[in-house]
Write a protein that holds these residues in place. Structure first.
Motif, PDB file in Angstrom:
ATOM      1  N   HIS A  28      38.837  36.440  34.321  1.00 62.59           N
ATOM      2  CA  HIS A  28      38.876  36.219  35.773  1.00 62.59           C
ATOM      3  C   HIS A  28      38.246  34.855  36.079  1.00 62.59           C
ATOM      4  O   HIS A  28      37.410  34.365  35.325  1.00 62.59           O
ATOM      5  N   TYR A  30      35.991  33.982  37.949  1.00 61.43           N
ATOM      6  CA  TYR A  30      34.548  33.928  38.195  1.00 61.43           C
ATOM      7  C   TYR A  30      33.760  33.852  36.879  1.00 61.43           C
ATOM      8  O   TYR A  30      32.527  33.884  36.901  1.00 61.43           O
ATOM      9  N   ASP A  44      43.514  35.570  39.065  1.00 54.78           N
ATOM     10  CA  ASP A  44      42.924  36.547  39.995  1.00 54.78           C
ATOM     11  C   ASP A  44      43.275  37.959  39.504  1.00 54.78           C
ATOM     12  O   ASP A  44      43.962  38.124  38.475  1.00 54.78           O
ATOM     13  N   SER A  45      42.861  38.978  40.246  1.00 55.33           N
ATOM     14  CA  SER A  45      43.045  40.352  39.765  1.00 55.33           C
ATOM     15  C   SER A  45      44.520  40.704  39.581  1.00 55.33           C
ATOM     16  O   SER A  45      44.890  41.354  38.601  1.00 55.33           O
ATOM     17  N   PHE A  67      36.432  47.420  36.172  1.00 58.82           N
ATOM     18  CA  PHE A  67      37.703  47.926  36.709  1.00 58.82           C
ATOM     19  C   PHE A  67      38.867  47.069  36.202  1.00 58.82           C
ATOM     20  O   PHE A  67      39.986  47.550  36.055  1.00 58.82           O
ATOM     21  N   MET A  68      38.615  45.813  35.900  1.00 60.74           N
ATOM     22  CA  MET A  68      39.669  44.940  35.367  1.00 60.74           C
ATOM     23  C   MET A  68      40.044  45.369  33.938  1.00 60.74           C
ATOM     24  O   MET A  68      41.218  45.339  33.551  1.00 60.74           O
ATOM     25  N   TYR A 116      42.086  49.287  47.062  1.00 59.29           N
ATOM     26  CA  TYR A 116      41.878  47.961  46.492  1.00 59.29           C
ATOM     27  C   TYR A 116      41.758  48.149  44.981  1.00 59.29           C
ATOM     28  O   TYR A 116      41.225  49.175  44.516  1.00 59.29           O
ATOM     29  N   ASN A 118      39.739  46.870  43.184  1.00 58.50           N
ATOM     30  CA  ASN A 118      38.301  46.968  42.890  1.00 58.50           C
ATOM     31  C   ASN A 118      37.833  48.415  43.118  1.00 58.50           C
ATOM     32  O   ASN A 118      37.054  48.713  44.018  1.00 58.50           O
ATOM     33  N   SER A 133      43.610  41.584  46.631  1.00 58.87           N
ATOM     34  CA  SER A 133      43.370  40.799  47.854  1.00 58.87           C
ATOM     35  C   SER A 133      44.622  40.026  48.258  1.00 58.87           C
ATOM     36  O   SER A 133      44.863  39.805  49.438  1.00 58.87           O
ATOM     37  N   HIS A 180      29.984  38.456  48.561  1.00 62.38           N
ATOM     38  CA  HIS A 180      30.691  37.875  49.712  1.00 62.38           C
ATOM     39  C   HIS A 180      30.040  38.244  51.041  1.00 62.38           C
ATOM     40  O   HIS A 180      30.078  37.476  51.995  1.00 62.38           O
ATOM     41  N   HIS A 204      37.296  33.797  50.785  1.00 58.03           N
ATOM     42  CA  HIS A 204      37.928  35.013  50.272  1.00 58.03           C
ATOM     43  C   HIS A 204      37.936  36.062  51.393  1.00 58.03           C
ATOM     44  O   HIS A 204      36.991  36.107  52.195  1.00 58.03           O
ATOM     45  N   GLU A 206      37.084  38.978  51.353  1.00 61.70           N
ATOM     46  CA  GLU A 206      35.926  39.890  51.272  1.00 61.70           C
ATOM     47  C   GLU A 206      34.745  39.357  52.085  1.00 61.70           C
ATOM     48  O   GLU A 206      33.703  40.006  52.158  1.00 61.70           O
ATOM     49  N   SER A 220      43.056  35.057  48.403  1.00 64.42           N
ATOM     50  CA  SER A 220      42.518  35.508  47.110  1.00 64.42           C
ATOM     51  C   SER A 220      42.055  34.289  46.317  1.00 64.42           C
ATOM     52  O   SER A 220      42.325  33.144  46.708  1.00 64.42           O
ATOM     53  N   THR A 221      41.408  34.521  45.199  1.00 65.08           N
ATOM     54  CA  THR A 221      40.909  33.384  44.414  1.00 65.08           C
ATOM     55  C   THR A 221      42.056  32.440  44.027  1.00 65.08           C
ATOM     56  O   THR A 221      41.916  31.225  44.137  1.00 65.08           O
TER      57      THR A 221
HETATM   58  P1  13P Z   1      40.690  38.271  43.428  1.00 63.03           P
HETATM   59  O1  13P Z   1      41.721  39.315  43.294  1.00 63.03           O
HETATM   60  O2  13P Z   1      40.905  37.385  44.623  1.00 63.03           O
HETATM   61  O3  13P Z   1      40.549  37.492  42.174  1.00 63.03           O
HETATM   62  O4  13P Z   1      39.290  38.961  43.733  1.00 63.03           O
HETATM   63  C1  13P Z   1      38.619  39.737  42.794  1.00 63.03           C
HETATM   64  C2  13P Z   1      37.231  39.946  43.151  1.00 63.03           C
HETATM   65  O5  13P Z   1      36.533  40.673  42.499  1.00 63.03           O
HETATM   66  C3  13P Z   1      36.728  39.270  44.325  1.00 63.03           C
HETATM   67  O6  13P Z   1      35.372  39.455  44.437  1.00 63.03           O
END
Ligand code: 13P
Ligand code: SF4
Length: 310
Positions: A28, A30, A44-45, A67-68, A116, A118, A133, A180, A204, A206, A220-221
């Motif tokens: 990811h 991050y 992103d996710s 969760f990913m 979501y 997440n 997202s 966030h 974002h 969030e 989203s990211t």
């Molecule tokens: P994204 O789907 O935008 O990458 O967001 C994942 C996430 O955990 C944001 O905090």
């Protein structure tokens, strides 16, 4: 031996093992810079989920939160999926338990339950749709319902209600990502704008409504990265976890990209290290194991939701 040499040796061993094991590293945006650099794919996710489906590999290593890793395993029931640090959870996902979902279904009958990504697998199994997202607004506008249940992020629920004009019942009412919600606040926004008054603000979904309202772009990211590329401006402040800044600078070196708050760090994302990835590849563990019946059910919901928002 210097630390730099040590890192080089770890990277070389990861590369060798990756070839031997036919492994694919999904990360990811991050993640720490050195983890992003060793990954076969960073995204992103939603992109991670799509890539997990396509990966031509025997082993998938997920550099992200749990969760990913679960999503990669759900989409690849016949592959070995490794999560180098299973303690890397997501405090936002912790907000939504199966009992909260069951209770909401009886309190608000006939409303679709949209979850979501997440969330953890036991909650996902109770969803009608599973989104990220970037895909939530599209899915909610497509559905023929004026009222939907969405969880666990109250800010994303609010953003989607605003975009679609539908009633989005947040489940639970107070679910949020601590990074966030508390570290990308109006205070941080004002502080960084006082230092960089010409920067465009990308945030974002969030983030809380008062921050979103002052932003030049919400996404989203990966959508934020695209915005850095296509917006005709030079200077940007990214209102999200600080790891995305490394990626943006790498992809668009001609732009000036800074974090809206350099202290907005997801400590769970940062638990994944090169050393843990190496150990995981050496020992082929920790493996993500999900009950086959549950994962079959969640895979079906995920694939239908992905198809609907393509
Ligand atoms: P994204 O789907 O935008 O990458 O967001 C994942 C996430 O955990 C944001 O905090
Ligand atoms: Fe979860 Fe927030 Fe970390 Fe994303 S940034 S993984 S939502 S705690």
């Amino acid at each position: 031996m210097s630390t730099e040499n040590n890192v080089d040796i770890i990277i070389e061993r990861i590369e060798n093992l990756k070839r031997r094991r036919r492994a694919f590293i999904l990360a990811h945006s991050y993640q720490k810079p050195e983890v992003q650099d060793i990954a076969d794919f960073v995204g992103d996710s939603l992109e991670m989920a799509k890539k997990a489906l396509e990966a031509d590999a025997d082993v998938i290593i997920v550099a992200g939160v749990s969760f990913m890793a679960e999503v990669a395993a759900i989409l690849n029931p016949d592959k070995i999926v490794l999560h180098p640090d299973p303690s890397a959870g997501c405090p936002l996902a912790d907000f939504l338990t199966p009992s909260i979902i069951r209770e909401a279904r009886s309190r608000y009958p006939n409303r679709p339950v949209i979850l979501y990504i997440n969330t953890y697998v036991d909650s996902k199994a109770l969803a009608d749709y599973i989104v990220t997202s970037s895909s939530t607004p599209k899915l909610v506008s497509k559905l023929g319902h004026d009222e939907v249940i969405f969880g666990p992020d109250k800010n994303l629920a609010d953003y989607v209600a605003e975009l679609t004009g539908k009633t989005v019942i947040p489940l639970p009412p107070n679910g949020c990502c601590p990074v966030h919600e508390y570290l990308i606040s109006e205070y941080h926004l004002a502080e960084s704008l006082s230092k960089y008054p010409h920067a465009k603000i990308l945030v974002h979904p969030e983030t809380p409504r008062n921050v979103r309202k002052k932003a030049d772009f919400v996404g989203s990211t990966s959508q934020m990265l695209k915005a850095v590329d296509v917006m005709p401006y030079k200077e940007f402040l990214l209102g999200t976890e600080e790891g995305l800044v490394y990626r943006a600078r790498k992809l668009y070196p001609e732009k000036i990209v800074r974090p809206l708050n350099p202290k907005a760090i997801c400590t769970n994302m940062k638990k994944i290290t090169l050393l843990k990835i190496l150990k995981s590849l050496e020992e082929l563990k920790p493996k993500v194991n999900i009950d086959r019946r549950v994962s079959d059910r969640v895979r079906e919901i995920m694939l239908t939701s992905m198809e609907m928002t393509r």
